[in-house]
Scaffold this motif. Sequence first.
Motif, PDB file in Angstrom:
ATOM      1  N   GLY A  33       0.844  -1.201   0.000  1.00 18.30           N
ATOM      2  CA  GLY A  33       0.000   0.000   0.000  1.00 18.30           C
ATOM      3  C   GLY A  33       0.877   1.249   0.000  1.00 18.30           C
ATOM      4  O   GLY A  33       2.088   1.175  -0.258  1.00 18.30           O
ATOM      5  N   GLY A  36       3.992   0.855   2.471  1.00 21.39           N
ATOM      6  CA  GLY A  36       5.040  -0.063   2.026  1.00 21.39           C
ATOM      7  C   GLY A  36       5.674   0.393   0.717  1.00 21.39           C
ATOM      8  O   GLY A  36       6.906   0.331   0.559  1.00 21.39           O
ATOM      9  N   VAL A  54       6.316  -7.688  -0.521  1.00 20.68           N
ATOM     10  CA  VAL A  54       5.350  -8.771  -0.734  1.00 20.68           C
ATOM     11  C   VAL A  54       3.969  -8.285  -0.301  1.00 20.68           C
ATOM     12  O   VAL A  54       3.830  -7.403   0.544  1.00 20.68           O
ATOM     13  CB  VAL A  54       5.709 -10.049   0.055  1.00 20.68           C
ATOM     14  N   GLY A  62      -2.523  -1.210  -2.221  1.00 14.72           N
ATOM     15  CA  GLY A  62      -3.322  -1.435  -1.014  1.00 14.72           C
ATOM     16  C   GLY A  62      -4.774  -1.060  -1.239  1.00 14.72           C
ATOM     17  O   GLY A  62      -5.339  -1.297  -2.311  1.00 14.72           O
ATOM     18  N   ALA A  64      -6.029   1.701  -1.776  1.00 16.47           N
ATOM     19  CA  ALA A  64      -6.244   2.776  -2.747  1.00 16.47           C
ATOM     20  C   ALA A  64      -6.175   2.268  -4.192  1.00 16.47           C
ATOM     21  O   ALA A  64      -6.269   3.052  -5.130  1.00 16.47           O
ATOM     22  CB  ALA A  64      -5.210   3.882  -2.537  1.00 16.47           C
ATOM     23  N   GLY A  79     -13.214   0.830  -2.537  1.00 12.50           N
ATOM     24  CA  GLY A  79     -13.912   2.043  -2.095  1.00 12.50           C
ATOM     25  C   GLY A  79     -13.294   3.273  -2.719  1.00 12.50           C
ATOM     26  O   GLY A  79     -12.125   3.254  -3.109  1.00 12.50           O
ATOM     27  N   HIS A  81     -11.544   6.748  -3.638  1.00 13.52           N
ATOM     28  CA  HIS A  81     -10.439   7.528  -3.088  1.00 13.52           C
ATOM     29  C   HIS A  81     -10.237   8.814  -3.879  1.00 13.52           C
ATOM     30  O   HIS A  81     -10.204   8.787  -5.097  1.00 13.52           O
ATOM     31  CB  HIS A  81      -9.125   6.744  -3.157  1.00 13.52           C
ATOM     32  N   GLN A 180     -19.742   4.523   3.449  1.00 11.47           N
ATOM     33  CA  GLN A 180     -18.615   4.318   2.542  1.00 11.47           C
ATOM     34  C   GLN A 180     -18.063   2.897   2.623  1.00 11.47           C
ATOM     35  O   GLN A 180     -17.686   2.315   1.619  1.00 11.47           O
ATOM     36  CB  GLN A 180     -17.472   5.282   2.897  1.00 11.47           C
TER      37      GLN A 180
HETATM   38  C1  LIG Z   1     -13.295   3.005   1.418  1.00 11.70           C
HETATM   39  C2  LIG Z   1     -12.057   3.812   1.716  1.00 11.70           C
HETATM   40  C3  LIG Z   1     -11.993   5.118   1.268  1.00 11.70           C
HETATM   41  C4  LIG Z   1     -10.873   5.881   1.531  1.00 11.70           C
HETATM   42  N1  LIG Z   1     -10.795   7.137   1.020  1.00 11.70           N
HETATM   43  C5  LIG Z   1      -9.653   7.820   1.083  1.00 11.70           C
HETATM   44  C6  LIG Z   1      -9.486   9.041   0.370  1.00 11.70           C
HETATM   45  O1  LIG Z   1     -10.390   9.503  -0.305  1.00 11.70           O
HETATM   46  N2  LIG Z   1      -8.286   9.685   0.457  1.00 11.70           N
HETATM   47  C7  LIG Z   1      -7.252   9.181   1.215  1.00 11.70           C
HETATM   48  O2  LIG Z   1      -6.186   9.790   1.246  1.00 11.70           O
HETATM   49  N3  LIG Z   1      -7.381   8.024   1.909  1.00 11.70           N
HETATM   50  C8  LIG Z   1      -8.538   7.333   1.843  1.00 11.70           C
HETATM   51  N4  LIG Z   1      -8.662   6.128   2.507  1.00 11.70           N
HETATM   52  C9  LIG Z   1      -7.544   5.678   3.342  1.00 11.70           C
HETATM   53  C10 LIG Z   1      -6.452   5.023   2.506  1.00 11.70           C
HETATM   54  O3  LIG Z   1      -6.987   3.932   1.790  1.00 11.70           O
HETATM   55  C11 LIG Z   1      -5.391   4.519   3.479  1.00 11.70           C
HETATM   56  O4  LIG Z   1      -4.938   5.590   4.275  1.00 11.70           O
HETATM   57  C12 LIG Z   1      -4.191   3.935   2.769  1.00 11.70           C
HETATM   58  O5  LIG Z   1      -4.598   2.959   1.829  1.00 11.70           O
HETATM   59  C13 LIG Z   1      -3.289   3.312   3.829  1.00 11.70           C
HETATM   60  O6  LIG Z   1      -2.155   2.785   3.203  1.00 11.70           O
HETATM   61  P1  LIG Z   1      -1.331   1.673   3.917  1.00 11.70           P
HETATM   62  O7  LIG Z   1      -0.174   1.353   3.050  1.00 11.70           O
HETATM   63  O8  LIG Z   1      -1.054   2.069   5.318  1.00 11.70           O
HETATM   64  O9  LIG Z   1      -2.344   0.429   4.056  1.00 11.70           O
HETATM   65  P2  LIG Z   1      -3.159  -0.402   2.952  1.00 11.70           P
HETATM   66  O10 LIG Z   1      -3.528   0.431   1.775  1.00 11.70           O
HETATM   67  O11 LIG Z   1      -4.240  -1.090   3.715  1.00 11.70           O
HETATM   68  O12 LIG Z   1      -2.102  -1.478   2.437  1.00 11.70           O
HETATM   69  C14 LIG Z   1      -1.692  -2.552   3.235  1.00 11.70           C
HETATM   70  C15 LIG Z   1      -1.348  -3.710   2.325  1.00 11.70           C
HETATM   71  O13 LIG Z   1      -0.721  -4.712   3.110  1.00 11.70           O
HETATM   72  C16 LIG Z   1      -1.200  -5.968   2.706  1.00 11.70           C
HETATM   73  N5  LIG Z   1      -1.047  -6.849   3.855  1.00 11.70           N
HETATM   74  C17 LIG Z   1      -1.520  -6.677   5.106  1.00 11.70           C
HETATM   75  N6  LIG Z   1      -1.161  -7.678   5.887  1.00 11.70           N
HETATM   76  C18 LIG Z   1      -0.445  -8.539   5.120  1.00 11.70           C
HETATM   77  C19 LIG Z   1       0.203  -9.779   5.374  1.00 11.70           C
HETATM   78  N7  LIG Z   1       0.185 -10.340   6.594  1.00 11.70           N
HETATM   79  N8  LIG Z   1       0.845 -10.398   4.363  1.00 11.70           N
HETATM   80  C20 LIG Z   1       0.866  -9.835   3.115  1.00 11.70           C
HETATM   81  N9  LIG Z   1       0.279  -8.652   2.821  1.00 11.70           N
HETATM   82  C21 LIG Z   1      -0.368  -8.014   3.825  1.00 11.70           C
HETATM   83  C22 LIG Z   1      -2.645  -5.744   2.310  1.00 11.70           C
HETATM   84  O14 LIG Z   1      -3.083  -6.739   1.386  1.00 11.70           O
HETATM   85  C23 LIG Z   1      -2.573  -4.342   1.663  1.00 11.70           C
HETATM   86  O15 LIG Z   1      -2.411  -4.398   0.255  1.00 11.70           O
HETATM   87  C24 LIG Z   1      -9.808   5.342   2.296  1.00 11.70           C
HETATM   88  C25 LIG Z   1      -9.884   4.023   2.751  1.00 11.70           C
HETATM   89  C26 LIG Z   1     -10.988   3.259   2.446  1.00 11.70           C
HETATM   90  C27 LIG Z   1     -11.039   1.811   2.923  1.00 11.70           C
END
Ligand SMILES: Cc1cc2nc3c(=O)[nH]c(=O)nc-3n(C[C@H](O)[C@H](O)[C@H](O)COP(=O)(O)OP(=O)(O)OC[C@H]3O[C@@H](n4cnc5c(N)ncnc54)[C@H](O)[C@@H]3O)c2cc1C
Length: 183
Positions: A33, A36, A54, A62, A64, A79, A81, A180
């Motif tokens: 995501g 990462g 990975v 992720g 997004a 969802g 973004h 949402q």
């Molecule tokens: C419906 C929705 C609408 C949103 N709208 C907005 C918006 O309009 N604007 C905005 O800025 N933000 C928005 N957000 C928030 C945004 O999606 C998150 O802030 C962002 O995606 C977080 O990034 P991340 O890398 O922390 O986590 P994530 O995007 O959740 O990525 C984590 C990744 O790690 C992987 N993973 C987790 N555990 C494991 C494991 N054990 N082994 C292998 N892979 C694993 C998952 O498969 C995932 O791909 C929204 C979120 C949602 C759900």
Amino acid sequence: TAMATEIDRILSGKKYAPAPKRERYDTLIVGAGFAGAVLAERLANDSGQRVLVVDRRPHIGGNAYDEHDAAGVLIHRYGPHIFHTNSADVFDYLSRFTEWRSYEHRVLASVDDKLVPMPINRTTLNALYGLSLENDAEAAAFLASRAEPVEDIRTSEDVVVAAVGRDLYETFFRGYTRKQWGL
Ligand SMILES: Cc1cc2nc3c(=O)[nH]c(=O)nc-3n(C[C@H](O)[C@H](O)[C@H](O)COP(=O)(O)OP(=O)(O)OC[C@H]3O[C@@H](n4cnc5c(N)ncnc54)[C@H](O)[C@@H]3O)c2cc1C
């Protein structure tokens, strides 16, 4: 460049292929995501590290992540973004990997027979509570006065209640999140 290549691959609709195997990596990152992917890019390009990313999902991005559906319409699988920032650094960094499509967010929420801006801003607070807050500092002070300390932050509800209080949480955030995300 690895990320740009991956984005090109996704946009061109080619099938997912694992990265070529290497003998060793300096860092393993679990999750492709924003967190990462950005860490991996920074470690690889700035520190010259070999980074393995990975993810249990067959794509980067992720929550997004977006993709074209069968009709060719760009959809967000997890969802909707939108992106906004007031940081030139963030904008410049992301501009290395993407082009931009301009967008104006003008969403009104219907609350107690009033149409008010969502996400909440000063105009929202003034309309809802009959106030005349004139600047960001006054708005922040008002929110701070509504905030309710939560000792043990465990859920997003706790985060919001601790920041802006239960009334605004129930008026806005709970319904928005349920609509949402279905949660
Ligand atoms: C419906 C929705 C609408 C949103 N709208 C907005 C918006 O309009 N604007 C905005 O800025 N933000 C928005 N957000 C928030 C945004 O999606 C998150 O802030 C962002 O995606 C977080 O990034 P991340 O890398 O922390 O986590 P994530 O995007 O959740 O990525 C984590 C990744 O790690 C992987 N993973 C987790 N555990 C494991 C494991 N054990 N082994 C292998 N892979 C694993 C998952 O498969 C995932 O791909 C929204 C979120 C949602 C759900």
